[in-house]
Motif scaffolding. Structure first.
Motif, PDB file in Angstrom:
ATOM      1  N   ILE A  31      23.814  74.578   8.273  1.00  0.00           N
ATOM      2  CA  ILE A  31      23.936  73.133   8.477  1.00  0.00           C
ATOM      3  C   ILE A  31      25.110  72.669   7.625  1.00  0.00           C
ATOM      4  O   ILE A  31      25.125  72.906   6.409  1.00  0.00           O
ATOM      5  CB  ILE A  31      22.643  72.358   8.142  1.00  0.00           C
ATOM      6  CG1 ILE A  31      22.887  70.860   8.297  1.00  0.00           C
ATOM      7  CG2 ILE A  31      22.088  72.705   6.770  1.00  0.00           C
ATOM      8  CD1 ILE A  31      21.650  70.009   8.361  1.00  0.00           C
ATOM      9  N   ARG A  32      26.082  72.078   8.258  1.00  0.00           N
ATOM     10  CA  ARG A  32      27.359  71.768   7.607  1.00  0.00           C
ATOM     11  C   ARG A  32      27.874  73.051   6.924  1.00  0.00           C
ATOM     12  O   ARG A  32      27.973  74.065   7.591  1.00  0.00           O
ATOM     13  CB  ARG A  32      27.210  70.573   6.666  1.00  0.00           C
ATOM     14  CG  ARG A  32      26.923  69.274   7.458  1.00  0.00           C
ATOM     15  CD  ARG A  32      26.722  68.080   6.566  1.00  0.00           C
ATOM     16  NE  ARG A  32      25.471  68.087   5.831  1.00  0.00           N
ATOM     17  CZ  ARG A  32      24.298  67.709   6.353  1.00  0.00           C
ATOM     18  NH1 ARG A  32      24.228  67.287   7.598  1.00  0.00           N
ATOM     19  NH2 ARG A  32      23.207  67.749   5.640  1.00  0.00           N
ATOM     20  N   LYS A  33      28.073  73.051   5.582  1.00  0.00           N
ATOM     21  CA  LYS A  33      28.595  74.286   4.977  1.00  0.00           C
ATOM     22  C   LYS A  33      27.493  75.097   4.285  1.00  0.00           C
ATOM     23  O   LYS A  33      27.768  76.059   3.573  1.00  0.00           O
ATOM     24  CB  LYS A  33      29.693  73.941   3.982  1.00  0.00           C
ATOM     25  CG  LYS A  33      30.965  73.467   4.670  1.00  0.00           C
ATOM     26  CD  LYS A  33      32.068  73.235   3.679  1.00  0.00           C
ATOM     27  CE  LYS A  33      33.334  72.838   4.416  1.00  0.00           C
ATOM     28  NZ  LYS A  33      34.422  72.468   3.528  1.00  0.00           N
ATOM     29  N   HIS A  34      26.245  74.678   4.479  1.00  0.00           N
ATOM     30  CA  HIS A  34      25.150  75.351   3.774  1.00  0.00           C
ATOM     31  C   HIS A  34      24.382  76.284   4.701  1.00  0.00           C
ATOM     32  O   HIS A  34      24.323  76.060   5.908  1.00  0.00           O
ATOM     33  CB  HIS A  34      24.191  74.306   3.199  1.00  0.00           C
ATOM     34  CG  HIS A  34      24.837  73.427   2.174  1.00  0.00           C
ATOM     35  ND1 HIS A  34      24.934  73.775   0.852  1.00  0.00           N
ATOM     36  CD2 HIS A  34      25.425  72.212   2.298  1.00  0.00           C
ATOM     37  CE1 HIS A  34      25.570  72.818   0.198  1.00  0.00           C
ATOM     38  NE2 HIS A  34      25.884  71.855   1.047  1.00  0.00           N
ATOM     39  N   GLN A  35      23.776  77.290   4.080  1.00  0.00           N
ATOM     40  CA  GLN A  35      22.931  78.188   4.860  1.00  0.00           C
ATOM     41  C   GLN A  35      21.489  78.087   4.373  1.00  0.00           C
ATOM     42  O   GLN A  35      21.236  77.957   3.167  1.00  0.00           O
ATOM     43  CB  GLN A  35      23.437  79.618   4.725  1.00  0.00           C
ATOM     44  CG  GLN A  35      24.826  79.740   5.362  1.00  0.00           C
ATOM     45  CD  GLN A  35      25.312  81.160   5.465  1.00  0.00           C
ATOM     46  OE1 GLN A  35      24.648  82.082   5.052  1.00  0.00           O
ATOM     47  NE2 GLN A  35      26.489  81.330   6.016  1.00  0.00           N
ATOM     48  N   VAL A  36      20.591  78.129   5.297  1.00  0.00           N
ATOM     49  CA  VAL A  36      19.172  77.928   5.004  1.00  0.00           C
ATOM     50  C   VAL A  36      18.400  79.119   5.557  1.00  0.00           C
ATOM     51  O   VAL A  36      18.722  79.619   6.636  1.00  0.00           O
ATOM     52  CB  VAL A  36      18.640  76.661   5.718  1.00  0.00           C
ATOM     53  CG1 VAL A  36      17.253  76.285   5.206  1.00  0.00           C
ATOM     54  CG2 VAL A  36      19.604  75.515   5.595  1.00  0.00           C
ATOM     55  N   SER A  37      17.372  79.556   4.809  1.00  0.00           N
ATOM     56  CA  SER A  37      16.505  80.615   5.321  1.00  0.00           C
ATOM     57  C   SER A  37      15.191  80.019   5.778  1.00  0.00           C
ATOM     58  O   SER A  37      14.618  79.155   5.106  1.00  0.00           O
ATOM     59  CB  SER A  37      16.198  81.640   4.222  1.00  0.00           C
ATOM     60  OG  SER A  37      17.295  82.477   3.987  1.00  0.00           O
ATOM     61  N   VAL A  38      14.713  80.509   6.914  1.00  0.00           N
ATOM     62  CA  VAL A  38      13.350  80.205   7.338  1.00  0.00           C
ATOM     63  C   VAL A  38      12.609  81.542   7.362  1.00  0.00           C
ATOM     64  O   VAL A  38      13.031  82.472   8.052  1.00  0.00           O
ATOM     65  CB  VAL A  38      13.308  79.551   8.736  1.00  0.00           C
ATOM     66  CG1 VAL A  38      11.860  79.315   9.157  1.00  0.00           C
ATOM     67  CG2 VAL A  38      14.087  78.253   8.745  1.00  0.00           C
ATOM     68  N   GLY A  55      16.426  76.485   0.911  1.00  0.00           N
ATOM     69  CA  GLY A  55      17.877  76.299   0.929  1.00  0.00           C
ATOM     70  C   GLY A  55      18.322  75.277  -0.093  1.00  0.00           C
ATOM     71  O   GLY A  55      17.520  74.469  -0.566  1.00  0.00           O
ATOM     72  N   ASP A  56      19.605  75.339  -0.437  1.00  0.00           N
ATOM     73  CA  ASP A  56      20.125  74.344  -1.383  1.00  0.00           C
ATOM     74  C   ASP A  56      20.668  73.154  -0.583  1.00  0.00           C
ATOM     75  O   ASP A  56      21.862  72.843  -0.628  1.00  0.00           O
ATOM     76  CB  ASP A  56      21.183  74.956  -2.310  1.00  0.00           C
ATOM     77  CG  ASP A  56      22.359  75.536  -1.552  1.00  0.00           C
ATOM     78  OD1 ASP A  56      22.192  75.821  -0.352  1.00  0.00           O
ATOM     79  OD2 ASP A  56      23.434  75.688  -2.148  1.00  0.00           O
ATOM     80  N   ILE A  57      19.788  72.552   0.176  1.00  0.00           N
ATOM     81  CA  ILE A  57      20.159  71.411   1.018  1.00  0.00           C
ATOM     82  C   ILE A  57      19.230  70.250   0.703  1.00  0.00           C
ATOM     83  O   ILE A  57      18.173  70.448   0.100  1.00  0.00           O
ATOM     84  CB  ILE A  57      20.067  71.765   2.525  1.00  0.00           C
ATOM     85  CG1 ILE A  57      18.656  72.286   2.859  1.00  0.00           C
ATOM     86  CG2 ILE A  57      21.116  72.784   2.903  1.00  0.00           C
ATOM     87  CD1 ILE A  57      18.424  72.495   4.344  1.00  0.00           C
TER      88      ILE A  57
END
Lengths: 178, 249
Positions: free
Chosen positions: B186-193, B231-233
């Motif tokens: 999402i935008r420049k961040h990556q998220v784990s599910v 995530g760091d979001i």
């Protein structure tokens, strides 16, 4: 005799929140669930009995851990374990072989296994420092040794652990070993 | 400061035992000396590994209850009768409260450990040269890839019209159980599910997002599976992604 002037629930208030930490430490020392339970029970019994002599405002956690450790050292398992403490220096003197890859899923089990194999003197100081996050001064109170000895013992324990982990990780993954 | 002097203080620095002025000086040196920086990193990783591995044992529920009972009895017995009559009800209430706190605290620390492990997995994935084993933005490619690799099936959400992009997935392990790790951007961040089989603690988790270790987490249970978003979001993004999964059927 306990100090009857102490507030009625002060002991429970101070001691109960330490239950999980004390149990984990006891299990690591004894390596046996039943013995760990006996050790925790003995610790609480002794602490309650000696609570009158405890100075409110001083380090209660260190006091409780010290009681537990002393109870362990005088137990059969503790006496047996402490007779093998000379292994510490020989373990620590082995030259570490470099490993330069990251720890992944295997890490926790291997570190846990290595901790189990360490002599009690090394295992307990690593647990107090890394798991209980005690400062050197607090560790010195628990182990009843000078701070300088805490530092040197900690250094040797880390070296010994590093060597054990390094050996177990040969062919697997590891944290970089200097 | 010379490296030799630094090395003597390396453990004390990592253990937070240096004086603030020494620690500052040490920090300046480490930033400019790659050899010492590697040593510091090595020790930090070791501390972290021991800390994680060392939290290994939990008392049985039966022993916990027995100890609480014995302690309550012994603590009450420690007092004189006069005090006992006055304080016993209050003491009992306090001990029961502390007992509950202990049980709640045990759950909390277990959850913190789980979040810590998931944060580690997330960071290691992002740091890896091959973060995912199936690389595709198409959920109809990623989902079938897990068939036969994990002991359950799950649905992935349609992302059209959202800010999220699927990057891919891989098999992950939590408490030695296999599960799925999906990576989204999402935008420049990556998220784990992460998706794992529920382990009988469905009601013990808080459903609201929480922030820990600079990460935002959210977890929920659905159809016998437990989902974790890490995530760091911002919280709002975590909630949006969580909602997409919840609505995915």
């Amino acid at each position: 005799m306990p100090d009857q002037s102490l507030p009625a629930t002060t002991f429970a208030e101070l001691a109960l929140p330490l239950f999980d930490q004390l149990y984990n430490f006891a299990h690591w020392l004894t390596q046996d669930r039943s013995e760990a339970e006996d050790l925790v029970q003995e610790t609480y019994t002794k602490a309650l009995r000696g609570f009158g002599g405890f100075q409110i405002g001083t380090n209660f956690r260190a006091w409780m851990f010290r009681i537990l450790r002393n109870a362990f050292l005088t137990s059969r398992t503790g006496l047996k374990a402490s007779s093998g403490e000379e292994e510490l220096d020989s373990l620590a003197s082995v030259d570490p072989s470099p490993e330069d890859v990251l720890i992944q899923e295997v890490e926790r089990d291997i570190v846990r296994q290595a901790l189990t194999e360490l002599p009690v003197a090394s295992r307990e100081i690593l647990l107090l420092c890394e798991v209980e996050e005690m400062k050197y001064e607090e560790i010195a109170q628990v182990l009843q040794i000078p701070i300088g000895t805490v530092m040197s013992r900690l250094y040797r324990a880390r070296q010994a652990l590093r060597n054990l982990v390094s050996e177990k990780l040969k062919g697997k993954t590891a944290w970089p070993v200097s | 400061m010379a490296c030799e002097l630094m090395r003597e203080k390396l453990d004390a620095y990592v253990d937070g035992e240096l004086l603030p002025s020494e620690a500052r000086q040490f920090g300046i040196h480490v930033r400019g000396c790659s050899a010492c920086a590697v040593d510091v990193l090595d020790r930090v990783q070791m501390k972290k590994a021991v800390s994680g591995a060392g939290k290994a044992y939990e008392a049985s529920t039966e022993f916990r209850r027995r100890m609480l009972g014995e302690l309550a009895k012994a603590d009450r017995g420690r007092k004189s009768w006069g005090w006992k009559l006055v304080l016993a009800p209050a003491a009992l209430v306090l001990i029961i409260s502390l007992g509950l706190m202990l049980l709640v605290g045990r759950e909390k620390s277990r959850h913190e450990r789980t979040f810590g492990e998931l944060a580690d997995l997330h960071v290691m994935t992002l740091a890896s040269a091959t973060p995912v084993d199936v690389v595709s933005t198409d959920r109809h490619t990623v989902k079938p890839w897990f068939e036969g690799k994990i002991p359950f099936a799950f649905n992935l959400p349609e992302l059209q019209g959202t800010d999220f992009t699927l990057i891919g997935g891989k098999v992950a392990y939590l408490g030695q159980s296999p599960g799925a790790q999906l990576i989204y951007r999402i935008r420049k961040h990556q998220v784990s599910v992460f998706i794992f089989q529920e382990r009988g603690e469905a009601n013990a988790w808080a459903s609201d997002p929480l922030s820990m270790l600079s990460f935002t987490f959210q977890t929920w249970s659905k159809n016998g599976l437990r989902y974790y978003v890490v995530g760091d979001i911002p919280v709002s993004d975590v909630e949006s992604l969580s909602k997409l999964f919840r609505d995915a059927g």
